[in-house]
Design a protein around this motif. Structure first.
Motif, PDB file in Angstrom:
ATOM      1  N   MET A   1     -28.793 -22.245  -2.775  1.00 55.75           N
ATOM      2  CA  MET A   1     -28.471 -22.223  -1.367  1.00 55.75           C
ATOM      3  C   MET A   1     -28.004 -23.614  -0.936  1.00 55.75           C
ATOM      4  SD  MET A   1     -31.060 -21.228   1.662  1.00 55.75           S
ATOM      5  CE  MET A   1     -30.536 -21.178   3.314  1.00 55.75           C
ATOM      6  N   ILE A   2     -26.884 -23.668  -0.234  1.00 60.31           N
ATOM      7  CA  ILE A   2     -26.354 -24.939   0.255  1.00 60.31           C
ATOM      8  C   ILE A   2     -27.026 -25.291   1.571  1.00 60.31           C
ATOM      9  CG2 ILE A   2     -24.297 -26.127   1.093  1.00 60.31           C
ATOM     10  CD1 ILE A   2     -22.678 -24.435  -0.831  1.00 60.31           C
ATOM     11  N   SER A  29     -21.619 -33.812   0.987  1.00 57.85           N
ATOM     12  CA  SER A  29     -21.927 -33.747  -0.445  1.00 57.85           C
ATOM     13  C   SER A  29     -21.367 -32.486  -1.107  1.00 57.85           C
ATOM     14  CB  SER A  29     -23.432 -33.834  -0.666  1.00 57.85           C
ATOM     15  OG  SER A  29     -24.077 -32.749  -0.037  1.00 57.85           O
ATOM     16  N   HIS A  30     -20.976 -31.454  -0.304  1.00 59.20           N
ATOM     17  CA  HIS A  30     -20.480 -30.202  -0.864  1.00 59.20           C
ATOM     18  C   HIS A  30     -19.044 -29.872  -0.468  1.00 59.20           C
ATOM     19  CE1 HIS A  30     -24.807 -29.710  -1.345  1.00 59.20           C
ATOM     20  NE2 HIS A  30     -24.487 -28.948  -2.357  1.00 59.20           N
ATOM     21  N   TYR A  31     -18.439 -30.666   0.400  1.00 56.20           N
ATOM     22  CA  TYR A  31     -17.099 -30.329   0.904  1.00 56.20           C
ATOM     23  C   TYR A  31     -16.296 -31.587   1.220  1.00 56.20           C
ATOM     24  CZ  TYR A  31     -13.375 -28.691   3.903  1.00 56.20           C
ATOM     25  OH  TYR A  31     -12.150 -28.448   4.446  1.00 56.20           O
ATOM     26  N   GLN A  47      -7.393 -32.978 -10.511  1.00 57.12           N
ATOM     27  CA  GLN A  47      -8.755 -33.028  -9.994  1.00 57.12           C
ATOM     28  C   GLN A  47      -9.491 -31.754 -10.353  1.00 57.12           C
ATOM     29  OE1 GLN A  47      -9.239 -33.967  -5.871  1.00 57.12           O
ATOM     30  NE2 GLN A  47      -7.338 -35.112  -5.806  1.00 57.12           N
ATOM     31  N   VAL A  48     -10.738 -31.878 -10.724  1.00 53.12           N
ATOM     32  CA  VAL A  48     -11.601 -30.732 -10.978  1.00 53.12           C
ATOM     33  C   VAL A  48     -12.925 -31.002 -10.280  1.00 53.12           C
ATOM     34  CG1 VAL A  48     -12.784 -29.366 -12.728  1.00 53.12           C
ATOM     35  CG2 VAL A  48     -10.524 -30.303 -13.217  1.00 53.12           C
ATOM     36  N   HIS A  49     -13.336 -30.069  -9.414  1.00 56.33           N
ATOM     37  CA  HIS A  49     -14.604 -30.216  -8.695  1.00 56.33           C
ATOM     38  C   HIS A  49     -15.539 -29.091  -9.110  1.00 56.33           C
ATOM     39  CE1 HIS A  49     -13.024 -33.323  -6.118  1.00 56.33           C
ATOM     40  NE2 HIS A  49     -11.989 -32.567  -5.824  1.00 56.33           N
ATOM     41  N   VAL A  50     -16.663 -29.447  -9.679  1.00 54.95           N
ATOM     42  CA  VAL A  50     -17.647 -28.456 -10.097  1.00 54.95           C
ATOM     43  C   VAL A  50     -18.607 -28.157  -8.953  1.00 54.95           C
ATOM     44  CG1 VAL A  50     -19.511 -27.974 -11.730  1.00 54.95           C
ATOM     45  CG2 VAL A  50     -17.469 -29.181 -12.498  1.00 54.95           C
ATOM     46  N   LYS A  52     -18.155 -29.258  -5.544  1.00 57.35           N
ATOM     47  CA  LYS A  52     -17.596 -29.445  -4.210  1.00 57.35           C
ATOM     48  C   LYS A  52     -16.468 -28.465  -3.959  1.00 57.35           C
ATOM     49  CE  LYS A  52     -18.425 -34.291  -3.316  1.00 57.35           C
ATOM     50  NZ  LYS A  52     -17.870 -35.552  -2.939  1.00 57.35           N
ATOM     51  N   GLU A  53     -16.279 -28.128  -2.695  1.00 53.50           N
ATOM     52  CA  GLU A  53     -15.114 -27.366  -2.281  1.00 53.50           C
ATOM     53  C   GLU A  53     -14.170 -28.320  -1.583  1.00 53.50           C
ATOM     54  OE1 GLU A  53     -15.645 -23.686  -0.252  1.00 53.50           O
ATOM     55  OE2 GLU A  53     -17.613 -23.390  -1.159  1.00 53.50           O
ATOM     56  N   GLU A  54     -12.877 -28.045  -1.688  1.00 52.78           N
ATOM     57  CA  GLU A  54     -11.888 -28.916  -1.079  1.00 52.78           C
ATOM     58  C   GLU A  54     -10.784 -28.061  -0.472  1.00 52.78           C
ATOM     59  OE1 GLU A  54      -8.779 -32.236  -2.680  1.00 52.78           O
ATOM     60  OE2 GLU A  54     -10.840 -32.375  -3.390  1.00 52.78           O
ATOM     61  N   THR A  55     -10.340 -28.422   0.717  1.00 45.47           N
ATOM     62  CA  THR A  55      -9.252 -27.713   1.379  1.00 45.47           C
ATOM     63  C   THR A  55      -7.929 -28.379   1.042  1.00 45.47           C
ATOM     64  OG1 THR A  55     -10.687 -27.082   3.207  1.00 45.47           O
ATOM     65  CG2 THR A  55      -8.330 -27.032   3.623  1.00 45.47           C
ATOM     66  N   PHE A  56      -6.930 -27.568   0.739  1.00 46.29           N
ATOM     67  CA  PHE A  56      -5.604 -28.067   0.406  1.00 46.29           C
ATOM     68  C   PHE A  56      -4.620 -27.424   1.374  1.00 46.29           C
ATOM     69  CE2 PHE A  56      -2.768 -29.843  -2.800  1.00 46.29           C
ATOM     70  CZ  PHE A  56      -1.578 -29.177  -2.549  1.00 46.29           C
ATOM     71  N   TYR A  57      -3.909 -28.234   2.144  1.00 47.13           N
ATOM     72  CA  TYR A  57      -2.900 -27.748   3.083  1.00 47.13           C
ATOM     73  C   TYR A  57      -1.609 -28.506   2.828  1.00 47.13           C
ATOM     74  CZ  TYR A  57      -0.343 -27.058   7.430  1.00 47.13           C
ATOM     75  OH  TYR A  57       0.625 -26.768   8.341  1.00 47.13           O
ATOM     76  N   LEU A  58      -0.526 -27.782   2.602  1.00 51.66           N
ATOM     77  CA  LEU A  58       0.763 -28.407   2.329  1.00 51.66           C
ATOM     78  C   LEU A  58       1.619 -28.316   3.592  1.00 51.66           C
ATOM     79  CD1 LEU A  58       2.595 -29.696   0.181  1.00 51.66           C
ATOM     80  CD2 LEU A  58       3.394 -27.378  -0.348  1.00 51.66           C
ATOM     81  N   GLU A  59       1.911 -29.465   4.190  1.00 48.86           N
ATOM     82  CA  GLU A  59       2.691 -29.495   5.428  1.00 48.86           C
ATOM     83  C   GLU A  59       4.184 -29.349   5.153  1.00 48.86           C
ATOM     84  OE1 GLU A  59       3.348 -32.415   9.250  1.00 48.86           O
ATOM     85  OE2 GLU A  59       1.608 -32.706   7.984  1.00 48.86           O
TER      86      GLU A  59
END
Length: 72
Positions: A1-2, A29-31, A47-50, A52-59
């Motif tokens: 649980m986060i 610590s998680h995002y 990049q590889v995140h085990v 963490k979550e990461e948001t990717f937005y291409l403008e």
């Protein structure tokens, strides 16, 4: 649980890279939410995140993003 965490950083943190700027907008610590300002014709590192979550937005422009361990 986060576990819920409050966002502590009020101002973006900017890190200069060879390819442009990496601007951290939200960081726990998680995002991570960040903006990448890439110079034309450059490439960022893989990049590889085990944990963490990461948001990717291409403008604008194009991006090649390998998914699910397909790094070729």
């Amino acid at each position: 649980m986060i576990k819920r965490q409050s966002i502590q950083q009020l101002f973006p943190r900017v890190e200069k890279r060879v390819w442009g700027n990496e601007i951290f907008l939200v960081e726990t610590s998680h995002y991570i939410g960040k903006r990448l300002e890439m110079n034309a014709g450059t490439a960022g590192g893989l990049q590889v995140h085990v944990e963490k979550e990461e948001t990717f937005y291409l403008e604008s422009g194009k991006a090649i993003v390998p998914l699910e361990g397909n790094f070729n």
